[in-house]
Scaffold this active site. Structure first.
Site, PDB file in Angstrom:
ATOM      1  N   ASP A 175       0.764  -1.283   0.064  1.00  0.00           N
ATOM      2  CA  ASP A 175       0.029   0.003  -0.047  1.00  0.00           C
ATOM      3  C   ASP A 175       0.910   1.156  -0.109  1.00  0.00           C
ATOM      4  OD1 ASP A 175       1.040  -0.613   2.560  1.00  0.00           O
ATOM      5  OD2 ASP A 175      -1.041   0.138   3.536  1.00  0.00           O
TER       6      ASP A 175
ATOM      7  N   PHE B  12      -0.099  11.838   7.375  1.00  0.00           N
ATOM      8  CA  PHE B  12      -0.661  10.797   8.092  1.00  0.00           C
ATOM      9  C   PHE B  12      -1.758  10.131   7.195  1.00  0.00           C
ATOM     10  CE2 PHE B  12      -2.331   7.223  10.548  1.00  0.00           C
ATOM     11  CZ  PHE B  12      -1.331   6.885  11.484  1.00  0.00           C
TER      12      PHE B  12
HETATM   13  C1  PRP Z   1       3.079  -0.391   6.543  1.00  0.00           C
HETATM   14  C2  PRP Z   1       3.165  -0.652   4.790  1.00  0.00           C
HETATM   15  C3  PRP Z   1       4.373  -1.201   4.675  1.00  0.00           C
HETATM   16  C4  PRP Z   1       5.398  -0.471   5.533  1.00  0.00           C
HETATM   17  C5  PRP Z   1       5.997   0.609   4.989  1.00  0.00           C
HETATM   18  O1  PRP Z   1       2.654  -1.352   6.952  1.00  0.00           O
HETATM   19  O2  PRP Z   1       2.031  -1.397   4.572  1.00  0.00           O
HETATM   20  O3  PRP Z   1       4.479  -2.639   4.719  1.00  0.00           O
HETATM   21  O4  PRP Z   1       4.312   0.162   6.893  1.00  0.00           O
HETATM   22  O5  PRP Z   1       6.779   1.399   5.810  1.00  0.00           O
HETATM   23  P1  PRP Z   1       8.298   1.508   5.683  1.00  0.00           P
HETATM   24  O6  PRP Z   1       8.525   1.758   4.138  1.00  0.00           O
HETATM   25  O7  PRP Z   1       8.666   2.530   6.705  1.00  0.00           O
HETATM   26  O8  PRP Z   1       9.023   0.242   6.144  1.00  0.00           O
HETATM   27  P2  PRP Z   1       2.415  -1.662   8.618  1.00  0.00           P
HETATM   28  O9  PRP Z   1       3.382  -2.051   9.496  1.00  0.00           O
HETATM   29  O10 PRP Z   1       1.648  -0.518   9.167  1.00  0.00           O
HETATM   30  O11 PRP Z   1       1.550  -2.717   8.703  1.00  0.00           O
HETATM   31  P3  PRP Z   1      -0.117  -2.844   7.941  1.00  0.00           P
HETATM   32  O12 PRP Z   1       0.338  -3.034   6.534  1.00  0.00           O
HETATM   33  O13 PRP Z   1      -0.617  -4.420   8.802  1.00  0.00           O
HETATM   34  O14 PRP Z   1      -0.633  -1.895   8.234  1.00  0.00           O
END
Ligand code: PRP
Length: 182
Positions: free
Chosen positions: A103, A155
């Site tokens: 995402d 955000f």
């Molecule tokens: C979010 C997103 C990515 C990651 C990106 O996941 O889906 O996996 O953060 O962040 P980064 O580029 O700083 O590493 P999250 O950990 O929020 O989990 P989720 O998809 O279950 O909400």
């Protein structure tokens, strides 16, 4: 002048119509780049689910799915860069054309970790598709092959993105405005 928000609110950033149009374009482009290959969409739980579901339906031809789940320590800042694998893929990706579907690309630390472990499994091609790219926040040297929208450092919630697990079901992407204290 700063806006005083009394209740938690979501201000639309990208409408569902713009998202749908962009995903159609991305699906076409992906198939154009790999005209004859079966494509394995590798969704990163949980945020990627709505994007993966829509993207999959815009890529003609043979497409399959698998899912992986990771979590990062010190999520607030991501400064530790430590990522943990919570759920691995069900099947081997060796020799396959794999498209990692996310995402959002933020610091890039999650994808950097994922690419490292996936590359070791010898896919034929390994590409990345992200709906949103928060370019300003990048720490790791990672770039996506397919980007839906470059967004400012706000955000964002909706279309898979959450705040304390809520808002993932919004059909658009919005900026979360938390109520001001006092
Ligand atoms: C979010 C997103 C990515 C990651 C990106 O996941 O889906 O996996 O953060 O962040 P980064 O580029 O700083 O590493 P999250 O950990 O929020 O989990 P989720 O998809 O279950 O909400």
């Amino acid at each position: 002048m700063a806006t005083v928000v009394k209740k938690e609110k979501v201000k639309t950033l990208i409408t569902r119509a713009r998202i749908a149009k962009r995903i159609r374009e991305m699906g076409k482009q992906i198939r154009k780049d790999f005209p004859k290959e079966p494509i394995l969409l590798l969704g990163v739980l949980k945020g990627a689910v709505p994007f993966l579901a829509d993207l999959a339906r815009q890529i003609p031809g043979e497409v399959t799915f698998d899912f992986i789940a990771v979590s990062s320590y010190g999520k607030a800042s991501h400064s530790s860069g430590q990522v943990k694998l919570n759920k691995d893929l069900d099947s081997s990706i060796e020799g396959k054309t794999v498209l990692v579907v996310e995402d959002i690309l933020d610091t890039g630390l999650t994808l950097q970790y994922l690419l490292r472990i996936l590359q070791q499994r010898k896919p034929k091609h390994l590409r990345i598709a992200v709906l949103l790219d928060k370019v300003e926040r990048r720490i790791a040297n990672v770039h996506a092959d397919y980007v839906g929208f470059a967004i400012p450092n706000e955000f964002v919630v909706g279309f898979g993105l959450d705040f304390a697990e809520r808002y993932r079901n919004l059909p658009h992407v919005g900026v979360l405005q938390l109520p001001c204290e006092g």
